[in-house]
Design a protein around this motif. Sequence first.
Motif, PDB file in Angstrom:
ATOM      1  N   GLU A   3       4.418 -13.229 -41.572  1.00 25.89           N
ATOM      2  CA  GLU A   3       3.897 -12.422 -42.677  1.00 25.89           C
ATOM      3  C   GLU A   3       3.075 -11.245 -42.148  1.00 25.89           C
ATOM      4  O   GLU A   3       3.188 -10.130 -42.665  1.00 25.89           O
ATOM      5  CB  GLU A   3       3.056 -13.287 -43.621  1.00 25.89           C
ATOM      6  N   ALA A   4       2.277 -11.456 -41.130  1.00 30.47           N
ATOM      7  CA  ALA A   4       1.501 -10.359 -40.542  1.00 30.47           C
ATOM      8  C   ALA A   4       2.446  -9.294 -39.985  1.00 30.47           C
ATOM      9  O   ALA A   4       2.221  -8.091 -40.178  1.00 30.47           O
ATOM     10  CB  ALA A   4       0.571 -10.885 -39.450  1.00 30.47           C
ATOM     11  N   TYR A   5       3.505  -9.735 -39.332  1.00 28.16           N
ATOM     12  CA  TYR A   5       4.483  -8.790 -38.787  1.00 28.16           C
ATOM     13  C   TYR A   5       5.198  -8.048 -39.918  1.00 28.16           C
ATOM     14  O   TYR A   5       5.360  -6.827 -39.860  1.00 28.16           O
ATOM     15  CB  TYR A   5       5.482  -9.523 -37.887  1.00 28.16           C
ATOM     16  N   ARG A   6       5.603  -8.776 -40.965  1.00 30.34           N
ATOM     17  CA  ARG A   6       6.281  -8.162 -42.104  1.00 30.34           C
ATOM     18  C   ARG A   6       5.397  -7.114 -42.763  1.00 30.34           C
ATOM     19  O   ARG A   6       5.830  -5.993 -43.064  1.00 30.34           O
ATOM     20  CB  ARG A   6       6.680  -9.225 -43.133  1.00 30.34           C
ATOM     21  N   LYS A   7       4.127  -7.468 -42.990  1.00 31.40           N
ATOM     22  CA  LYS A   7       3.198  -6.528 -43.615  1.00 31.40           C
ATOM     23  C   LYS A   7       3.009  -5.288 -42.729  1.00 31.40           C
ATOM     24  O   LYS A   7       2.948  -4.164 -43.242  1.00 31.40           O
ATOM     25  CB  LYS A   7       1.844  -7.192 -43.861  1.00 31.40           C
ATOM     26  N   HIS A   8       2.912  -5.493 -41.442  1.00 28.70           N
ATOM     27  CA  HIS A   8       2.770  -4.355 -40.525  1.00 28.70           C
ATOM     28  C   HIS A   8       3.993  -3.442 -40.631  1.00 28.70           C
ATOM     29  O   HIS A   8       3.848  -2.225 -40.743  1.00 28.70           O
ATOM     30  CB  HIS A   8       2.602  -4.851 -39.083  1.00 28.70           C
ATOM     31  N   GLN A   9       5.176  -4.044 -40.607  1.00 33.08           N
ATOM     32  CA  GLN A   9       6.414  -3.267 -40.698  1.00 33.08           C
ATOM     33  C   GLN A   9       6.494  -2.494 -42.015  1.00 33.08           C
ATOM     34  O   GLN A   9       7.056  -1.404 -42.051  1.00 33.08           O
ATOM     35  CB  GLN A   9       7.632  -4.184 -40.555  1.00 33.08           C
ATOM     36  N   GLY A  10       5.948  -3.076 -43.078  1.00 33.51           N
ATOM     37  CA  GLY A  10       5.985  -2.432 -44.386  1.00 33.51           C
ATOM     38  C   GLY A  10       4.775  -1.571 -44.696  1.00 33.51           C
ATOM     39  O   GLY A  10       4.601  -1.118 -45.834  1.00 33.51           O
ATOM     40  N   ASN A  11       3.920  -1.360 -43.693  1.00 34.00           N
ATOM     41  CA  ASN A  11       2.687  -0.576 -43.879  1.00 34.00           C
ATOM     42  C   ASN A  11       1.847  -1.094 -45.037  1.00 34.00           C
ATOM     43  O   ASN A  11       1.265  -0.317 -45.795  1.00 34.00           O
ATOM     44  CB  ASN A  11       3.006   0.914 -44.065  1.00 34.00           C
ATOM     45  N   GLU A  12       1.791  -2.415 -45.177  1.00 29.84           N
ATOM     46  CA  GLU A  12       0.983  -3.039 -46.218  1.00 29.84           C
ATOM     47  C   GLU A  12      -0.413  -3.353 -45.683  1.00 29.84           C
ATOM     48  O   GLU A  12      -0.631  -3.410 -44.471  1.00 29.84           O
ATOM     49  CB  GLU A  12       1.654  -4.329 -46.695  1.00 29.84           C
ATOM     50  N   ILE A  13      -1.326  -3.577 -46.596  1.00 26.86           N
ATOM     51  CA  ILE A  13      -2.700  -3.917 -46.226  1.00 26.86           C
ATOM     52  C   ILE A  13      -2.719  -5.309 -45.610  1.00 26.86           C
ATOM     53  O   ILE A  13      -2.121  -6.246 -46.147  1.00 26.86           O
ATOM     54  CB  ILE A  13      -3.632  -3.853 -47.454  1.00 26.86           C
ATOM     55  N   LEU A  14      -3.423  -5.423 -44.485  1.00 24.76           N
ATOM     56  CA  LEU A  14      -3.555  -6.691 -43.773  1.00 24.76           C
ATOM     57  C   LEU A  14      -4.964  -7.247 -43.972  1.00 24.76           C
ATOM     58  O   LEU A  14      -5.928  -6.482 -44.063  1.00 24.76           O
ATOM     59  CB  LEU A  14      -3.324  -6.481 -42.273  1.00 24.76           C
ATOM     60  N   THR A  15      -5.071  -8.560 -44.004  1.00 17.54           N
ATOM     61  CA  THR A  15      -6.388  -9.185 -43.976  1.00 17.54           C
ATOM     62  C   THR A  15      -6.972  -8.947 -42.582  1.00 17.54           C
ATOM     63  O   THR A  15      -6.231  -8.614 -41.639  1.00 17.54           O
ATOM     64  CB  THR A  15      -6.303 -10.699 -44.230  1.00 17.54           C
ATOM     65  N   PRO A  16      -8.275  -9.121 -42.400  1.00  9.73           N
ATOM     66  CA  PRO A  16      -8.846  -8.949 -41.050  1.00  9.73           C
ATOM     67  C   PRO A  16      -8.168  -9.845 -40.000  1.00  9.73           C
ATOM     68  O   PRO A  16      -7.886  -9.374 -38.886  1.00  9.73           O
ATOM     69  CB  PRO A  16     -10.321  -9.310 -41.238  1.00  9.73           C
ATOM     70  N   LEU A  17      -7.875 -11.091 -40.331  1.00 12.21           N
ATOM     71  CA  LEU A  17      -7.218 -11.980 -39.377  1.00 12.21           C
ATOM     72  C   LEU A  17      -5.787 -11.521 -39.102  1.00 12.21           C
ATOM     73  O   LEU A  17      -5.326 -11.552 -37.957  1.00 12.21           O
ATOM     74  CB  LEU A  17      -7.237 -13.427 -39.867  1.00 12.21           C
ATOM     75  N   GLU A  18      -5.090 -11.076 -40.129  1.00  6.15           N
ATOM     76  CA  GLU A  18      -3.737 -10.550 -39.931  1.00  6.15           C
ATOM     77  C   GLU A  18      -3.756  -9.309 -39.047  1.00  6.15           C
ATOM     78  O   GLU A  18      -2.849  -9.104 -38.236  1.00  6.15           O
ATOM     79  CB  GLU A  18      -3.086 -10.203 -41.273  1.00  6.15           C
ATOM     80  N   ALA A  19      -4.797  -8.489 -39.168  1.00  7.63           N
ATOM     81  CA  ALA A  19      -4.898  -7.280 -38.341  1.00  7.63           C
ATOM     82  C   ALA A  19      -5.070  -7.651 -36.865  1.00  7.63           C
ATOM     83  O   ALA A  19      -4.465  -7.020 -35.992  1.00  7.63           O
ATOM     84  CB  ALA A  19      -6.061  -6.402 -38.816  1.00  7.63           C
ATOM     85  N   ILE A  20      -5.854  -8.686 -36.602  1.00  5.84           N
ATOM     86  CA  ILE A  20      -6.010  -9.149 -35.215  1.00  5.84           C
ATOM     87  C   ILE A  20      -4.669  -9.698 -34.717  1.00  5.84           C
ATOM     88  O   ILE A  20      -4.239  -9.396 -33.601  1.00  5.84           O
ATOM     89  CB  ILE A  20      -7.118 -10.204 -35.111  1.00  5.84           C
ATOM     90  N   ALA A  21      -4.011 -10.477 -35.556  1.00  5.35           N
ATOM     91  CA  ALA A  21      -2.693 -11.025 -35.183  1.00  5.35           C
ATOM     92  C   ALA A  21      -1.712  -9.886 -34.918  1.00  5.35           C
ATOM     93  O   ALA A  21      -0.966  -9.912 -33.930  1.00  5.35           O
ATOM     94  CB  ALA A  21      -2.165 -11.949 -36.280  1.00  5.35           C
ATOM     95  N   ARG A  22      -1.703  -8.884 -35.779  1.00  2.00           N
ATOM     96  CA  ARG A  22      -0.823  -7.726 -35.599  1.00  2.00           C
ATOM     97  C   ARG A  22      -1.057  -7.050 -34.257  1.00  2.00           C
ATOM     98  O   ARG A  22      -0.122  -6.692 -33.559  1.00  2.00           O
ATOM     99  CB  ARG A  22      -1.044  -6.738 -36.744  1.00  2.00           C
ATOM    100  N   ASP A  23      -2.323  -6.900 -33.886  1.00  2.00           N
ATOM    101  CA  ASP A  23      -2.632  -6.259 -32.610  1.00  2.00           C
ATOM    102  C   ASP A  23      -2.017  -7.030 -31.448  1.00  2.00           C
ATOM    103  O   ASP A  23      -1.459  -6.430 -30.527  1.00  2.00           O
ATOM    104  CB  ASP A  23      -4.142  -6.132 -32.418  1.00  2.00           C
TER     105      ASP A  23
END
Length: 143
Positions: free
Chosen positions: A15-35
Amino acid sequence: MFTPSQHDVRRFFCEAYRKHQGNEILTPLEAIARDWIMQHPEYHEGLRDVEEALAADYSVERGQTNPFLHLSMHLSITEQISIDQPPGIRAAFQLLAQRRGSEHEAHHEIMEALGEMIWNAQRSGLPPDGAAYIENIKRRAQG
């Protein structure tokens, strides 16, 4: 204490990857995961399809790295460093990163030390030894 299932963890990273790919807003934890996901392009294909991710087998016998375990360890170490728990990990990490010239490489060495601490605790039946863990990381920074 939050204890997510294997499927919860896999869904989270997909989900973090999907949101990143879709330029969606990430939660703080998802943003760390995305990095961390972005620093591991070799895992991107496995994060694209959540159903395939849920069904994937990363058993030792198959000889594949489990991307979800690897990324989870990055998250865990990031959290440990951010709150300096166990005490001294932040300074040990900074020293290791400076000596290796890479925070990412330092994370990978800390993963090895974390694995050793968990293995020793399981083998001895005692709680994980945070002080020995920190000493292990400091030794790695000296070597």
